[in-house]
Design a protein around this motif. Sequence first.
Motif, short mmCIF file in Angstrom:
data_model
loop_
_atom_site.label_atom_id
_atom_site.label_comp_id
_atom_site.label_asym_id
_atom_site.label_seq_id
_atom_site.Cartn_x
_atom_site.Cartn_y
_atom_site.Cartn_z
N ASN A 51 0.86 -1.18 0.00
CA ASN A 51 0.00 0.00 0.00
C ASN A 51 0.90 1.23 0.00
O ASN A 51 1.94 1.23 0.66
CB ASN A 51 -0.89 0.01 1.24
CG ASN A 51 -1.68 -1.28 1.35
OD1 ASN A 51 -2.60 -1.50 0.58
ND2 ASN A 51 -1.29 -2.15 2.27
N PRO A 157 9.89 -1.79 15.81
CA PRO A 157 9.53 -1.64 14.40
C PRO A 157 10.64 -0.96 13.59
O PRO A 157 11.41 -0.15 14.12
CB PRO A 157 8.28 -0.76 14.43
CG PRO A 157 8.31 -0.07 15.75
CD PRO A 157 9.07 -0.95 16.70
N ASP A 180 8.62 -2.43 8.56
CA ASP A 180 7.20 -2.22 8.85
C ASP A 180 6.64 -1.11 7.98
O ASP A 180 5.49 -1.14 7.56
CB ASP A 180 7.03 -1.85 10.34
CG ASP A 180 7.50 -2.98 11.23
OD1 ASP A 180 6.66 -3.76 11.67
OD2 ASP A 180 8.73 -3.11 11.45
N ILE A 181 7.52 -0.12 7.72
CA ILE A 181 7.19 0.98 6.82
C ILE A 181 8.42 1.23 5.94
O ILE A 181 9.55 1.20 6.43
CB ILE A 181 6.85 2.27 7.60
CG1 ILE A 181 5.57 2.06 8.45
CG2 ILE A 181 6.67 3.47 6.66
CD1 ILE A 181 5.32 3.16 9.48
N SER A 202 3.69 0.48 2.93
CA SER A 202 3.56 -0.51 3.99
C SER A 202 2.59 -1.62 3.57
O SER A 202 1.69 -1.40 2.78
CB SER A 202 3.05 0.15 5.28
OG SER A 202 2.95 -0.81 6.32
N ARG A 203 2.81 -2.82 4.14
CA ARG A 203 1.81 -3.88 3.99
C ARG A 203 0.57 -3.55 4.80
O ARG A 203 -0.52 -4.01 4.51
CB ARG A 203 2.35 -5.22 4.53
CG ARG A 203 3.37 -5.79 3.68
CD ARG A 203 3.46 -7.26 3.49
NE ARG A 203 4.64 -7.40 2.63
CZ ARG A 203 4.63 -7.24 1.32
NH1 ARG A 203 3.52 -7.04 0.67
NH2 ARG A 203 5.75 -7.29 0.64
N ASN A 204 0.75 -2.78 5.86
CA ASN A 204 -0.31 -2.44 6.80
C ASN A 204 -1.19 -1.32 6.22
O ASN A 204 -0.80 -0.17 6.16
CB ASN A 204 0.35 -2.00 8.11
CG ASN A 204 -0.65 -1.75 9.21
OD1 ASN A 204 -1.74 -1.25 8.96
ND2 ASN A 204 -0.27 -2.11 10.43
N VAL A 205 -2.41 -1.69 5.80
CA VAL A 205 -3.33 -0.71 5.18
C VAL A 205 -3.63 0.44 6.14
O VAL A 205 -3.72 1.60 5.72
CB VAL A 205 -4.68 -1.39 4.82
CG1 VAL A 205 -5.59 -0.42 4.08
CG2 VAL A 205 -4.45 -2.62 3.98
N ASP A 206 -3.80 0.12 7.42
CA ASP A 206 -4.13 1.17 8.39
C ASP A 206 -3.04 2.24 8.45
O ASP A 206 -3.33 3.43 8.54
CB ASP A 206 -4.31 0.57 9.80
CG ASP A 206 -5.52 -0.34 9.86
OD1 ASP A 206 -6.40 -0.23 8.97
OD2 ASP A 206 -5.58 -1.19 10.78
N PHE A 207 -1.79 1.79 8.42
CA PHE A 207 -0.67 2.75 8.43
C PHE A 207 -0.78 3.72 7.25
O PHE A 207 -0.59 4.92 7.38
CB PHE A 207 0.68 2.03 8.35
CG PHE A 207 1.14 1.38 9.63
CD1 PHE A 207 0.42 1.49 10.80
CD2 PHE A 207 2.35 0.68 9.66
CE1 PHE A 207 0.86 0.90 11.99
CE2 PHE A 207 2.81 0.09 10.83
CZ PHE A 207 2.06 0.19 11.99
N LYS A 210 -3.65 6.10 7.52
CA LYS A 210 -3.28 7.11 8.52
C LYS A 210 -2.32 8.14 7.91
O LYS A 210 -2.45 9.34 8.16
CB LYS A 210 -2.59 6.39 9.70
CG LYS A 210 -2.45 7.18 10.96
CD LYS A 210 -3.41 6.70 12.05
CE LYS A 210 -3.57 7.72 13.16
NZ LYS A 210 -2.51 7.65 14.17
#
Length: 376
Positions: A51, A157, A180-181, A202-207, A210
Amino acid sequence: MQEKIYLSSPHMGGQEIKYIQEAFDTNWISPVGPNIDGFERDLSEYTDGLNVAALSSGTAAIHLALIILGVQQTDEVICSSFTFAGSCNPIVYLGATPVFVDSEEETWNMDPELLRKAIEDRISKGKTPKAIVVVHLYGMPAKMDELMSIAEQYGIPVIEDAAEGVGSTYHGKKLGTFGDIGIFSFNGNKIITTSGGGAFLSRNVDFVQKARFLSTQARDNAPHYEHSQIGYNYRMSNVCAGIGRGQMEVLDQHILLRRKNFDFYRDLLGVFSGVSFLLERANTFSNRWLTTALINPEETGGISREDLRLALEEENIESRPLWKPMHLQPVFTGAPFYGTGVSESLFINGICLPSGSNMNESQLQRVKSVLLRLFS
Ligand SMILES: *Cc1c(COP(=O)(O)O)cnc(C)c1O
């Protein structure tokens, strides 16, 4: 005086203007629009489906990454010492303290053993570092397996600063996809540019959601302007993203050209004693953003990197000493540092040579004649 040869100047592929024209034709000149969506899609495809949020700079991306990981005043953040100030200035924007870690000699990036030592020492002093900023300098991949496993062991992280490493790979995976980012820079001197710009990955969509929210002034969902958090004006414009879309079409070609520059210099200078180059380790592929060389005056018959820099400057050719480590910068005096002197000695003996993907044959010949005159 002959035309100046730059260290690394912008190199347009040709299609950029088409995307910019579209932005004008449809009046999407603001930090929303189809080029932003398209550029983020291109970057996501390029990084194996991560993402992505397109931002105004790489420094902005690091700033938001630190905020999203919860870094606050009184926290400590570990960072590679051998880097550009953009990696660590955002730590100070937040009132936190950078803790610098030295390089190892095989990649010039963060030394895993020193990282472990730094973490353990900070913990013994009562403070677990809140995040680690790992840099891939000049496009050369850091030892990510070792660094990530240490970070995971302590639950810290990692922000992967791939500002200079867009398109480089480690075990076949793109840089920016390990932490992580991840962050990219598209500043004017980087391997591709949007004039100024950066990306948060990031793989983390929420990050990433945000990051988009914070980069557009943290506007809550309401018909009027409503804010429950402090935001930033860090979004990329749709015009700049148009340049980015055109640049993505030529990124892999730029990497080949930069790597050709590296081969050119290594073939030319590798034969002289006292001149050495940083080689790729097994399973690493460098975009060779800048070609760097180490000049050891004890073996070159007294020729130093500064002699080389001045000889080039006299012919209107730009070069630059390797980046001065952050623990030696006046502004970071007093920041904790864990090191053995590797980055300091790289700074003393190292030089970045003109490396643009748009250097033509006659420019390469001009550089070559200065180098041969000096070393032969
Ligand atoms: C360029 C760079 C940055 C900052 O990126 P900007 O887009 O210029 O803000 C951060 N880290 C490194 C290693 C860089 O080279």
